[in-house]
Design an enzyme around this catalytic site. Structure first.
Site, mmCIF file in Angstrom:
data_model
loop_
_atom_site.group_PDB
_atom_site.id
_atom_site.type_symbol
_atom_site.label_atom_id
_atom_site.label_comp_id
_atom_site.label_asym_id
_atom_site.label_seq_id
_atom_site.Cartn_x
_atom_site.Cartn_y
_atom_site.Cartn_z
ATOM 1 N N ARG A 1 2.235 -0.980 -5.836
ATOM 2 C CA ARG A 1 2.506 0.355 -5.297
ATOM 3 C C ARG A 1 3.128 1.286 -6.344
ATOM 4 O O ARG A 1 3.281 2.467 -6.090
ATOM 5 C CB ARG A 1 3.425 0.241 -4.085
ATOM 6 C CG ARG A 1 2.769 -0.562 -2.962
ATOM 7 C CD ARG A 1 3.630 -0.631 -1.744
ATOM 8 N NE ARG A 1 3.745 0.696 -1.158
ATOM 9 C CZ ARG A 1 4.736 1.078 -0.374
ATOM 10 N NH1 ARG A 1 5.716 0.260 -0.081
ATOM 11 N NH2 ARG A 1 4.768 2.298 0.119
ATOM 12 N N CYS A 2 3.464 0.752 -7.500
ATOM 13 C CA CYS A 2 4.141 1.517 -8.552
ATOM 14 C C CYS A 2 3.130 1.968 -9.603
ATOM 15 O O CYS A 2 2.415 1.150 -10.185
ATOM 16 C CB CYS A 2 5.233 0.651 -9.183
ATOM 17 S SG CYS A 2 5.995 1.370 -10.638
ATOM 18 N N SER A 3 3.084 3.265 -9.874
ATOM 19 C CA SER A 3 2.123 3.786 -10.851
ATOM 20 C C SER A 3 2.415 3.269 -12.257
ATOM 21 O O SER A 3 1.486 2.993 -13.017
ATOM 22 C CB SER A 3 2.116 5.312 -10.834
ATOM 23 O OG SER A 3 3.379 5.823 -11.216
#
Length: 119
Positions: free
Chosen positions: A9-11
């Protein structure tokens, strides 16, 4: 073997996976993706990560996450063991991404930190 502690979920974490797979892993080393929110590291794994990263245990923690504030983890009187236990109980506190290669590790913030593992 290259290991990436990853949160999909983390870019920044997704960017680290792309960086390793598309640019810096020229030799095609196998890559192991560890979704640490689903499979949190053990105490021994955290200690090994800390050793490979150097610095303090706090350097491997995300101080902007809610549990950090709620648990008062900024308290300088807390021991490393207490901080490890907080990460184990709340894996969201672990910095991301962390890439390990050849006994060395780097936090991919900024992503260029990862490139040092391949120099």
């Amino acid at each position: 073997m290259i290991t990436i502690y990853h949160n999909p979920r983390c870019s920044k974490s997704r960017g680290a996976c792309e960086l390793v797979n598309d640019r810096v892993n020229q030799s095609g080393e196998p890559v192991k993706i560890v979704e640490y929110l689903k499979a949190p590291p053990s105490l021994d794994e955290l200690k090994a990560l800390h050793h490979m990263l150097g610095g303090s245990v706090r350097d491997m923690m995300r101080d902007d996450e809610e549990p950090y504030q709620e648990l008062g983890l900024a308290d300088p009187a807390l021991s490393d063991e207490q901080l490890y236990e907080a990460i184990i109980a709340h894996p969201i506190l672990l910095q991301r991404p962390i890439v390990i290669r050849n006994g060395r590790a780097a936090i991919g913030r900024p992503p260029e930190n990862i490139e040092t593992l391949f120099a």
